[in-house]
Design an enzyme around this catalytic site. Structure first.
Site, PDB file in Angstrom:
ATOM      1  N   ARG A  91       0.820  -1.203   0.000  1.00 14.51           N
ATOM      2  CA  ARG A  91       0.000   0.000   0.000  1.00 14.51           C
ATOM      3  C   ARG A  91       0.856   1.257   0.000  1.00 14.51           C
ATOM      4  O   ARG A  91       0.319   2.361  -0.008  1.00 14.51           O
ATOM      5  CB  ARG A  91      -0.838   0.005   1.270  1.00 14.51           C
ATOM      6  CG  ARG A  91      -2.341  -0.119   1.038  1.00 14.51           C
ATOM      7  CD  ARG A  91      -2.976  -0.109   2.406  1.00 14.51           C
ATOM      8  NE  ARG A  91      -4.369   0.127   2.417  1.00 14.51           N
ATOM      9  CZ  ARG A  91      -5.301  -0.823   2.524  1.00 14.51           C
ATOM     10  NH1 ARG A  91      -4.956  -2.077   2.529  1.00 14.51           N
ATOM     11  NH2 ARG A  91      -6.567  -0.488   2.610  1.00 14.51           N
ATOM     12  N   ARG A 130     -21.515  -1.356   2.859  1.00 16.90           N
ATOM     13  CA  ARG A 130     -20.839  -2.662   2.956  1.00 16.90           C
ATOM     14  C   ARG A 130     -21.179  -3.365   4.271  1.00 16.90           C
ATOM     15  O   ARG A 130     -21.244  -2.737   5.322  1.00 16.90           O
ATOM     16  CB  ARG A 130     -19.319  -2.463   2.871  1.00 16.90           C
ATOM     17  CG  ARG A 130     -18.546  -3.740   3.210  1.00 16.90           C
ATOM     18  CD  ARG A 130     -17.163  -3.755   2.656  1.00 16.90           C
ATOM     19  NE  ARG A 130     -16.272  -2.805   3.327  1.00 16.90           N
ATOM     20  CZ  ARG A 130     -14.997  -2.645   2.964  1.00 16.90           C
ATOM     21  NH1 ARG A 130     -14.489  -3.333   1.960  1.00 16.90           N
ATOM     22  NH2 ARG A 130     -14.245  -1.764   3.596  1.00 16.90           N
ATOM     23  N   ARG A 163     -18.205  -2.552   9.319  1.00 16.52           N
ATOM     24  CA  ARG A 163     -16.876  -2.267   9.864  1.00 16.52           C
ATOM     25  C   ARG A 163     -16.844  -0.886  10.506  1.00 16.52           C
ATOM     26  O   ARG A 163     -17.447   0.045   9.992  1.00 16.52           O
ATOM     27  CB  ARG A 163     -15.829  -2.327   8.741  1.00 16.52           C
ATOM     28  CG  ARG A 163     -15.350  -3.730   8.488  1.00 16.52           C
ATOM     29  CD  ARG A 163     -14.502  -3.852   7.264  1.00 16.52           C
ATOM     30  NE  ARG A 163     -13.488  -2.817   7.103  1.00 16.52           N
ATOM     31  CZ  ARG A 163     -12.593  -2.816   6.115  1.00 16.52           C
ATOM     32  NH1 ARG A 163     -12.584  -3.806   5.235  1.00 16.52           N
ATOM     33  NH2 ARG A 163     -11.718  -1.853   6.016  1.00 16.52           N
TER      34      ARG A 163
HETATM   35  P1  ADP Z   1     -10.325  -1.967   2.318  1.00 14.11           P
HETATM   36  O1  ADP Z   1     -10.862  -3.373   2.180  1.00 14.11           O
HETATM   37  O2  ADP Z   1     -11.420  -1.033   2.610  1.00 14.11           O
HETATM   38  O3  ADP Z   1      -9.444  -1.583   1.170  1.00 14.11           O
HETATM   39  P2  ADP Z   1      -8.502  -3.042   4.244  1.00 14.11           P
HETATM   40  O4  ADP Z   1      -9.384  -4.040   4.902  1.00 14.11           O
HETATM   41  O5  ADP Z   1      -7.561  -3.537   3.218  1.00 14.11           O
HETATM   42  O6  ADP Z   1      -9.420  -1.907   3.629  1.00 14.11           O
HETATM   43  O7  ADP Z   1      -7.669  -2.247   5.326  1.00 14.11           O
HETATM   44  C1  ADP Z   1      -8.259  -1.730   6.500  1.00 14.11           C
HETATM   45  C2  ADP Z   1      -7.222  -0.924   7.287  1.00 14.11           C
HETATM   46  O8  ADP Z   1      -6.137  -1.776   7.687  1.00 14.11           O
HETATM   47  C3  ADP Z   1      -6.568   0.210   6.508  1.00 14.11           C
HETATM   48  O9  ADP Z   1      -7.338   1.395   6.543  1.00 14.11           O
HETATM   49  C4  ADP Z   1      -5.224   0.359   7.261  1.00 14.11           C
HETATM   50  O10 ADP Z   1      -5.396   1.048   8.491  1.00 14.11           O
HETATM   51  C5  ADP Z   1      -4.889  -1.085   7.609  1.00 14.11           C
HETATM   52  N1  ADP Z   1      -4.048  -1.726   6.560  1.00 14.11           N
HETATM   53  C6  ADP Z   1      -4.399  -2.774   5.760  1.00 14.11           C
HETATM   54  N2  ADP Z   1      -3.400  -3.102   4.930  1.00 14.11           N
HETATM   55  C7  ADP Z   1      -2.376  -2.237   5.199  1.00 14.11           C
HETATM   56  C8  ADP Z   1      -1.071  -2.057   4.676  1.00 14.11           C
HETATM   57  N3  ADP Z   1      -0.591  -2.832   3.676  1.00 14.11           N
HETATM   58  N4  ADP Z   1      -0.308  -1.067   5.191  1.00 14.11           N
HETATM   59  C9  ADP Z   1      -0.763  -0.278   6.175  1.00 14.11           C
HETATM   60  N5  ADP Z   1      -1.975  -0.384   6.717  1.00 14.11           N
HETATM   61  C10 ADP Z   1      -2.798  -1.366   6.254  1.00 14.11           C
HETATM   62  P1  ADP Z   2     -12.469  -3.717  -1.172  1.00 15.12           P
HETATM   63  O1  ADP Z   2     -11.996  -5.091  -0.729  1.00 15.12           O
HETATM   64  O2  ADP Z   2     -11.751  -3.244  -2.393  1.00 15.12           O
HETATM   65  O3  ADP Z   2     -12.467  -2.721  -0.075  1.00 15.12           O
HETATM   66  P2  ADP Z   2     -15.135  -4.951  -1.290  1.00 15.12           P
HETATM   67  O4  ADP Z   2     -14.957  -6.167  -2.133  1.00 15.12           O
HETATM   68  O5  ADP Z   2     -15.226  -5.152   0.182  1.00 15.12           O
HETATM   69  O6  ADP Z   2     -13.984  -3.862  -1.648  1.00 15.12           O
HETATM   70  O7  ADP Z   2     -16.431  -4.175  -1.848  1.00 15.12           O
HETATM   71  C1  ADP Z   2     -16.898  -2.969  -1.221  1.00 15.12           C
HETATM   72  C2  ADP Z   2     -18.433  -2.953  -1.240  1.00 15.12           C
HETATM   73  O8  ADP Z   2     -18.889  -2.783  -2.587  1.00 15.12           O
HETATM   74  C3  ADP Z   2     -19.083  -4.239  -0.742  1.00 15.12           C
HETATM   75  O9  ADP Z   2     -20.243  -3.903  -0.034  1.00 15.12           O
HETATM   76  C4  ADP Z   2     -19.399  -5.027  -2.016  1.00 15.12           C
HETATM   77  O10 ADP Z   2     -20.554  -5.852  -1.853  1.00 15.12           O
HETATM   78  C5  ADP Z   2     -19.686  -3.911  -3.017  1.00 15.12           C
HETATM   79  N1  ADP Z   2     -19.202  -4.233  -4.379  1.00 15.12           N
HETATM   80  C6  ADP Z   2     -18.085  -4.915  -4.737  1.00 15.12           C
HETATM   81  N2  ADP Z   2     -17.957  -4.981  -6.079  1.00 15.12           N
HETATM   82  C7  ADP Z   2     -19.010  -4.299  -6.589  1.00 15.12           C
HETATM   83  C8  ADP Z   2     -19.452  -3.984  -7.938  1.00 15.12           C
HETATM   84  N3  ADP Z   2     -18.733  -4.390  -9.014  1.00 15.12           N
HETATM   85  N4  ADP Z   2     -20.583  -3.263  -8.068  1.00 15.12           N
HETATM   86  C9  ADP Z   2     -21.287  -2.843  -6.987  1.00 15.12           C
HETATM   87  N5  ADP Z   2     -20.928  -3.100  -5.704  1.00 15.12           N
HETATM   88  C10 ADP Z   2     -19.812  -3.816  -5.510  1.00 15.12           C
END
Ligand code: ADP
Ligand code: ADP
Length: 224
Positions: A91, A130, A163
């Site tokens: 990241r 979500r 979350r």
């Molecule tokens: P999302 O699914 O919304 O992209 P993540 O679940 O990947 O978010 O991450 C949630 C949180 O965990 C981030 O906002 C950050 O605080 C922390 N995090 C996850 N991956 C990393 C990383 N590679 N480096 C630093 N912080 C991280």
């Molecule tokens: P990320 O891991 O990148 O943070 P998620 O897979 O958790 O993203 O998806 C974020 C939200 O958007 C979830 O509530 C999921 O159900 C929804 N979502 C994911 N892909 C799509 C899509 N192609 N169109 C509409 N909603 C989506």
């Protein structure tokens, strides 16, 4: 067959977790999501979890040194010999360098970096609706991908929750952090010829078909 060493990149809410669920079944490679690993550490109140929680609650990145070791351990997992799918790591450019060095030291390299593009206003819509299940982090959306029964996971029957960091102020902060710290990786990987871009505004099935076709082509090319 050549291993598939993959990274999923994109803003929060782009659909990385949603696509990962599908890709893991297609390719039977282990999936390592730093967000899931960190949330489990917070839930279990481990040393790492205690250090990471405040950053996560604010929507900021956990310091590189706390996150890098988590992934390095997993690269040595015997299941990861034929490939892996990383979600949420790297990241920062620093994390990408650490990953590069670690793979090179193991005589391995990335196969591709899959970027899922979604504009900011769509990110806000997606993250505010979500829901994830407490047991396995299966992903739903109240409007775009609702479960059959409200608040119950279709796949494992566990409870669905929102979350803590999917609140409006924290979502905005996470987007800022993404643009500043993580988006530079798009150009970084493009220069290295690894980048594959996908339009994340399409339906989950369309995005999945597109990624699967790209990976099938990459595998064919590797065998020519
Ligand atoms: P999302 O699914 O919304 O992209 P993540 O679940 O990947 O978010 O991450 C949630 C949180 O965990 C981030 O906002 C950050 O605080 C922390 N995090 C996850 N991956 C990393 C990383 N590679 N480096 C630093 N912080 C991280
Ligand atoms: P990320 O891991 O990148 O943070 P998620 O897979 O958790 O993203 O998806 C974020 C939200 O958007 C979830 O509530 C999921 O159900 C929804 N979502 C994911 N892909 C799509 C899509 N192609 N169109 C509409 N909603 C989506």
């Amino acid at each position: 067959m050549k291993p598939l060493n993959l990274v999923l990149l994109g803003p929060p809410g782009a659909g990385k977790g949603t696509q990962a669920e599908r890709l893991r079944e297609d390719f039977e490679i282990p999936y390592f999501a730093t967000g899931d690993i960190l949330r489990a550490a917070v839930r279990d109140a481990t040393d790492l979890g205690r250090k990471a929680q405040a950053y996560m609650d604010r929507g900021e990145l956990v310091p590189d040194e706390l996150v890098c070791d988590l992934i390095m351990e997993r690269l040595d997992d015997p299941d990861a010999r034929d490939g892996f799918l990383l979600d949420g790591f790297p990241r920062t450019v620093r994390q990408a360098e650490v990953l590069d060095d670690a793979l090179a030291a193991r005589d391995r390299e990335l196969t591709a970096v899959l970027v899922i593009d979604v504009p900011d206003d769509e990110v806000v819509r997606r993250l505010s609706g979500r829901r994830i299940c407490v047991k396995n982090q299966h992903v739903y959306h109240v409007e775009f991908d609702p479960p059959k029964n409200p608040d119950v996971c279709d796949q494992d029957g566990s409870r669905l929750i929102q979350r803590d960091d999917d609140k409006p102020e924290t979502i905005r902060r996470r987007l800022e952090v993404y643009h500043r710290e993580t988006e530079p990786l798009v150009a970084w990987y493009e220069q290295r010829g690894l980048l594959r871009r996908f339009d994340g505004t399409r339906s989950p099935d369309e995005v999945h078909r597109h990624i699967r076709a790209t990976l099938a082509t990459l595998r064919l090319e590797a065998e020519l």
